[in-house]
Write a protein that holds these residues in place. Structure first.
Motif, PDB file in Angstrom:
ATOM      1  N   GLY A 171      55.710 103.580  95.572  1.00 34.33           N
ATOM      2  CA  GLY A 171      55.497 104.980  95.098  1.00 34.33           C
ATOM      3  C   GLY A 171      54.642 105.833  95.877  1.00 34.33           C
ATOM      4  O   GLY A 171      54.443 106.744  95.699  1.00 34.33           O
ATOM      5  N   THR A 222      58.376 107.846  98.689  1.00 31.43           N
ATOM      6  CA  THR A 222      58.908 109.187  98.821  1.00 31.43           C
ATOM      7  C   THR A 222      58.203 109.945 100.043  1.00 31.43           C
ATOM      8  O   THR A 222      57.338 109.830 100.423  1.00 31.43           O
ATOM      9  CB  THR A 222      58.339 110.100  97.521  1.00 31.43           C
ATOM     10  OG1 THR A 222      58.799 109.230  96.457  1.00 31.43           O
ATOM     11  CG2 THR A 222      58.858 111.397  97.565  1.00 31.43           C
ATOM     12  N   ARG A 262      61.171 102.351  97.803  1.00 35.27           N
ATOM     13  CA  ARG A 262      59.873 102.390  97.189  1.00 35.27           C
ATOM     14  C   ARG A 262      59.163 103.457  97.449  1.00 35.27           C
ATOM     15  O   ARG A 262      58.133 103.625  96.910  1.00 35.27           O
ATOM     16  CB  ARG A 262      59.230 101.108  97.796  1.00 35.27           C
ATOM     17  CG  ARG A 262      59.952 100.042  97.294  1.00 35.27           C
ATOM     18  CD  ARG A 262      59.052  98.438  97.742  1.00 35.27           C
ATOM     19  NE  ARG A 262      58.080  98.748  98.939  1.00 35.27           N
ATOM     20  CZ  ARG A 262      58.686  98.617 100.177  1.00 35.27           C
ATOM     21  NH1 ARG A 262      59.913  98.423 100.617  1.00 35.27           N
ATOM     22  NH2 ARG A 262      57.898  98.778 101.164  1.00 35.27           N
TER      23      ARG A 262
END
Length: 449
Positions: free
Chosen positions: A44, A99, A97
């Protein structure tokens, strides 16, 4: 503000766009190390990307970037194939996993890409990596590359900030650095960007170039200000012919000396401030509502290989030859030679050639140096809170500097160690006092102002 003048030999220091600085990277960090660092990125996490295009269609003699001159497009097209492979390899290792919140295209001249290739590169990026809808996308632009199709391509990829290389508008100076570029054409490129709703414009300018005078620099600054950019980067020309051989084409006798460089920088900065811009660090300026000025006012200014930034993301992944990645664990740099880079990535692996893993002392010193470069001060209580015991020795060094009987470079203001205001243009030399690596090896550096 009174300025301290130079006496004796010109002072030199690293630019401190990283710490430890690149001359101390070594081969002990390679592809396997970086694969493990990629695997350890938290799920994340938001990251930044830097993509390096190592080609120019003309060679500017002042340039110290990793680039090569080519009049043929074939090598560029071949490089792009390898860059696409590298993007997909990094995406596979990341496993979706993270961004991507920020992309920066640099070089070289990324704007020499053909419009369809620019669009295809962004398509590969978006197909391979989760790029946020509101990601910032910035591109370094050589105005001489630009035409209507290229402007359309930049708009199509979602460009949010354009950084235009100008350097100087004086024809004599331009001829001396092989960078002829009229004000009128540059203005038309700025207008073309704004017509396409790419409203955030940065202009790159240089002082310390051959044949520049304080008056000629001031004239260029005023022309640049007439374009009302959101940001201005005012860099001192780094004459490093031992590192970049083509700089030997510049007539050294025509270069301003250290005193003249300081006079040029001081005069230019004052003109920019009087035009309503906020001074950012040692060489950037921004309109008060710009995100860079806001970051500086809140103590959130950062510094990386592109200079001052409001990018708060901890991880920066570099793609392309010579590009540098920054992880919590350390720095890693790709192979600089384009052919060797292509060979490495075409085999499905990473092209990491060297880097450095960070110790606790490195992290503490990196933070102190960054705060000095960004804020001209650092807090002893914040240093202790962030780094614990690793901060104590550095705080002791700062206290010793502040207690110097003659010409202390740092003073104490409550919890803060503050750079003497007269030394702010030379803050690189103050930061160098906290560099535990300086003096090791044979690295040479450019003038400190």
């Amino acid at each position: 503000m009174p300025q301290k003048t130079f006496s004796g030999p010109a002072q030199t220091a690293p630019r401190y766009t990283s710490y430890p600085t690149a001359p101390h990277f070594h081969s002990g960090v390679g592809p396997a190390t970086v694969e493990s660092w990629l695997a350890e990125l938290p799920a994340g996490e938001a990251i930044s990307l830097y993509l390096h295009v190592p080609f120019c269609d003309r060679l500017c003699w002042f340039c110290a970037c990793h680039t090569k001159h080519t009049l043929k497009y074939g090598p560029v097209a071949r490089f792009l194939q390898s860059l696409h492979v590298e993007i997909r390899t990094v995406a596979r290792l990341l496993g979706g996993r993270v961004t991507v919140n920020a992309l920066h295209f640099g070089g070289g001249s990324p704007t020499m890409l053909r419009p369809d290739d620019t669009r295809e590169l962004m398509r590969v990026l978006r197909d391979s990596l989760p790029i946020a809808d509101n990601a910032s996308i910035s591109v370094e632009i050589d105005p001489n590359d630009m035409d209507e199709p290229r402007l359309d391509a930049l708009a199509a990829i979602g460009l949010t900030r354009a950084s235009l290389g100008i350097q100087d508008f004086d024809p004599k100076v331009q001829r001396a650095i092989n960078r002829e570029q009229s004000f009128e054409f540059t203005s038309s490129v700025v207008e073309g960007l704004r017509v396409r709703a790419i409203g955030s414009i940065n202009l790159d300018l240089l002082y310390g170039l051959p044949h520049q005078t304080t008056a000629s620099v001031a004239a260029t600054i005023r022309q640049a200000l007439s374009l009302r950019p959101d940001r201005i980067a005012l860099f001192g020309y780094a004459h490093v012919p031992w590192f970049k051989k083509h700089q030997n084409l510049i007539e050294e006798a025509a270069l301003p000396d250290a005193e003249q460089r300081l006079e040029q920088a001081t005069a230019a900065a004052e003109i920019i401030r009087q035009a309503g811009y906020t001074a950012i660090g040692i060489d950037h300026f921004a309109l008060p509502g710009d995100s860079l000025a806001i970051a500086a006012s809140h103590g959130k200014l950062r510094r990386n290989f592109q200079g001052y930034t409001d990018d708060q993301l901890e991880t920066l992944i570099g793609l392309g030859p010579s590009s540098v990645s920054r992880f919590r664990q350390g720095y890693a740099q790709n192979i600089a030679a384009t052919g060797a880079y292509q060979q490495a990535v075409d085999q499905g692996g990473l092209a990491i050639q060297r880097g450095i893993a960070l110790s606790d002392d490195d992290r503490a010193r990196a933070w102190v140096i960054e705060r000095l470069m960004c804020d001209f001060a650092f807090s002893r209580s914040e240093a202790r809170a962030l780094f614990g015991a690793a901060a104590e020795g550095i705080i002791g060094e700062a206290q010793t500097m502040a207690m110097a009987e003659t010409s202390p470079q740092i003073t104490v203001d409550g919890e803060l160690f503050v750079v003497d205001p007269s030394l702010r243009p030379l803050v690189r030399t103050v930061a160098a006092r906290f560099d535990a690596y300086l003096g090791r090896g044979t690295a040479r550096h450019s003038m400190a102002v």
